[in-house]
Design an enzyme around this catalytic site. Sequence first.
Site, mmCIF file in Angstrom:
data_model
loop_
_atom_site.group_PDB
_atom_site.id
_atom_site.type_symbol
_atom_site.label_atom_id
_atom_site.label_comp_id
_atom_site.label_asym_id
_atom_site.label_seq_id
_atom_site.Cartn_x
_atom_site.Cartn_y
_atom_site.Cartn_z
ATOM 1 N N HIS A 1 0.804 -1.274 0.030
ATOM 2 C CA HIS A 1 0.186 -0.013 -0.054
ATOM 3 C C HIS A 1 1.038 1.188 -0.006
ATOM 4 O O HIS A 1 1.928 1.056 0.609
ATOM 5 C CB HIS A 1 -1.030 0.096 1.445
ATOM 6 C CG HIS A 1 -2.123 0.893 1.034
ATOM 7 N ND1 HIS A 1 -1.959 2.422 1.400
ATOM 8 C CD2 HIS A 1 -3.331 0.586 0.773
ATOM 9 C CE1 HIS A 1 -3.096 3.030 1.060
ATOM 10 N NE2 HIS A 1 -4.177 1.830 0.707
ATOM 11 N N ASP B 1 -7.976 -5.714 0.293
ATOM 12 C CA ASP B 1 -8.426 -6.450 -0.708
ATOM 13 C C ASP B 1 -7.967 -8.144 -0.637
ATOM 14 O O ASP B 1 -8.592 -8.946 -1.411
ATOM 15 C CB ASP B 1 -8.000 -5.930 -2.168
ATOM 16 C CG ASP B 1 -8.613 -4.471 -2.490
ATOM 17 O OD1 ASP B 1 -9.925 -4.491 -2.297
ATOM 18 O OD2 ASP B 1 -7.632 -3.989 -3.021
HETATM 19 N N1 CMC Z 1 4.027 -7.771 -4.722
HETATM 20 C C1 CMC Z 1 5.332 -7.656 -4.949
HETATM 21 N N2 CMC Z 1 5.988 -6.840 -4.803
HETATM 22 C C2 CMC Z 1 5.478 -5.518 -4.360
HETATM 23 C C3 CMC Z 1 4.189 -5.437 -4.158
HETATM 24 C C4 CMC Z 1 3.354 -6.638 -4.168
HETATM 25 N N3 CMC Z 1 1.969 -6.608 -4.162
HETATM 26 N N4 CMC Z 1 3.810 -4.036 -3.882
HETATM 27 C C5 CMC Z 1 4.796 -3.745 -3.910
HETATM 28 N N5 CMC Z 1 6.062 -4.199 -4.233
HETATM 29 C C6 CMC Z 1 7.300 -3.984 -4.426
HETATM 30 C C7 CMC Z 1 7.646 -3.216 -5.593
HETATM 31 O O1 CMC Z 1 8.046 -3.872 -6.502
HETATM 32 C C8 CMC Z 1 8.848 -2.237 -5.130
HETATM 33 O O2 CMC Z 1 9.936 -3.020 -5.142
HETATM 34 P P1 CMC Z 1 11.349 -2.213 -5.341
HETATM 35 O O3 CMC Z 1 11.682 -1.320 -4.101
HETATM 36 O O4 CMC Z 1 12.180 -3.533 -5.559
HETATM 37 O O5 CMC Z 1 11.195 -1.511 -6.647
HETATM 38 C C9 CMC Z 1 8.542 -1.844 -3.693
HETATM 39 O O6 CMC Z 1 7.717 -3.121 -3.350
HETATM 40 C C10 CMC Z 1 7.552 -0.647 -3.459
HETATM 41 O O7 CMC Z 1 6.313 -0.786 -4.227
HETATM 42 P P2 CMC Z 1 5.684 0.521 -4.909
HETATM 43 O O8 CMC Z 1 5.314 -0.110 -6.349
HETATM 44 O O9 CMC Z 1 6.977 1.522 -5.216
HETATM 45 O O10 CMC Z 1 4.630 1.101 -4.193
HETATM 46 P P3 CMC Z 1 3.399 2.012 -4.545
HETATM 47 O O11 CMC Z 1 3.268 2.622 -3.268
HETATM 48 O O12 CMC Z 1 3.720 2.785 -5.916
HETATM 49 O O13 CMC Z 1 2.418 1.077 -4.664
HETATM 50 C C11 CMC Z 1 0.598 -0.500 -4.669
HETATM 51 C C12 CMC Z 1 1.343 0.579 -4.209
HETATM 52 C C13 CMC Z 1 -0.947 -1.116 -3.725
HETATM 53 C C14 CMC Z 1 0.071 -0.427 -6.038
HETATM 54 C C15 CMC Z 1 1.468 -1.937 -4.664
HETATM 55 O O14 CMC Z 1 1.787 -2.150 -3.504
HETATM 56 C C16 CMC Z 1 0.833 -3.091 -5.295
HETATM 57 O O15 CMC Z 1 0.752 -2.901 -6.749
HETATM 58 N N6 CMC Z 1 -0.157 -3.971 -4.658
HETATM 59 C C17 CMC Z 1 -0.610 -4.900 -5.522
HETATM 60 C C18 CMC Z 1 -2.103 -4.551 -5.760
HETATM 61 C C19 CMC Z 1 -3.114 -4.114 -4.663
HETATM 62 O O16 CMC Z 1 -3.222 -5.199 -3.889
HETATM 63 N N7 CMC Z 1 -3.674 -3.075 -4.556
HETATM 64 C C20 CMC Z 1 -4.612 -2.589 -3.650
HETATM 65 C C21 CMC Z 1 -4.414 -1.578 -2.942
HETATM 66 S S1 CMC Z 1 -5.096 -1.225 -1.315
HETATM 67 C C22 CMC Z 1 -6.885 -0.928 -1.672
HETATM 68 C C23 CMC Z 1 -6.942 -0.138 -2.924
HETATM 69 O O17 CMC Z 1 -6.349 1.097 -2.971
HETATM 70 O O18 CMC Z 1 -7.867 -0.323 -3.576
#
Ligand code: CMC
Length: 392
Positions: free
Chosen positions: A270, A327
Amino acid sequence: TGYVTLDPGFVNTASCTSAITYIDGDAGILRYRGYPIEELAERSSFVEVAYLLIYGELPTSAQLEDFEGRIREHTLLHEDFKAFFSGFPRDAHPMAVLSSAVSALSTFYQDSLDPSDPDQVDISSIRLISKLPTIAAYAYKTSIGQPLLYPDNSLGYIENFLRMSFGLPTVPYEIDPEIARVLDMLFVLHADHEQNCSTSTVRMVGSSQANLFSSVSAGVNALFGPLHGGANQAVLEMLERIHQNGDDVDGFVRRVKAKEPGVKLMGFGHRVYRNYDPRAAVVKKATREVLDRLGKPDPLLDLAMRLEEVALNDDYFVERKLYPNVDFYTGVIYKAMGFPTNAFTVLFALGRLPGWIAQWREMMADPALKIGRPRQVYTGSPERHYTGIEKR
Ligand code: CMC
């Protein structure tokens, strides 16, 4: 002009001030109007929380009765609206139908489109809250070829939605009060989450003085994506795939860590929470209760719990502070309740609606409101001169 700050994804940029929802991501705290989410989930109801978010205070019993009465008055859709649902392909994704239907409200309710008229804003807020469950149920019923059921206004908000979704004209529909209670609680958990992607979209669209229906319809579209609300569907599909492949949790986690293209642990991570999402903790507990109650054990729940355990003890997830988000477990509950996988994100939208409305109204009432218009850092070509096509 001249100096701009580049912040892709708005990681560190506040777009507004807001008095609605407080999140402390490091501590895993979420409050609506100051009230902890755990207390609201346990003791309040969705309609009461909608009132709290929109009007700022918990209602007295007279205020709640009045609010519920107004919502009841508007649950019907215009008869001509029915044709709308049969106009889409049967296998259309219900989120696409939902956003189109919300957008179409602007065509049916032209008397409540003026963002600067408080009465019109209020009636369009009520219309949205009243009609969204009817729209969602109609979209679902159309997709499975069953007759549409009119709302039954002797029922509560959630009960009415369950009956319109699962009832049939010929068979009395018995509402399981425990299922209704849990669905109500899930809606409470989803009701607002400050400046997330869909809410920011609602605000951005509204900042141009677009009407509430148009703004909310844009929010539904933003919620559709798998990184946002669409994650609840994506989680269930992920769990099903792992299950079909023999429950190889370790193998799947290895693929996530290797960052194989398209392989993420959906339902984890998140932008704001760097700790357990407080909503996920409530949902996890409720999932077990619902499955026990329905006597429907689901191997996907055990699988999800094993995945969580493996991930929470793995350096990759620990270092990046990735925890289950809201989720991660909701899909297992929705499935047990009988909702098809592609309807899960619609349920998220029904829950998030009061938050979108409250945030839009707060923005409209803000004397500092300006149209949303981010700047950019230009990386294209410097000035060059046009050449005729024969010379290219
Ligand atoms: N699985 C594997 N690696 C992950 C995940 C994941 N679910 N989420 C983040 N990472 C890694 C990402 O690859 C990055 O790694 P590195 O530092 O090596 O590049 C690091 O963690 C930081 O992630 P980020 O993508 O920069 O974080 P963000 O704040 O931009 O993204 C997020 C947040 C929710 C989009 C992301 O965590 C994600 O894609 N999660 C899976 C989708 C999900 O469950 N979404 C629902 C969010 S909660 C309810 C809602 O908003 O609807």
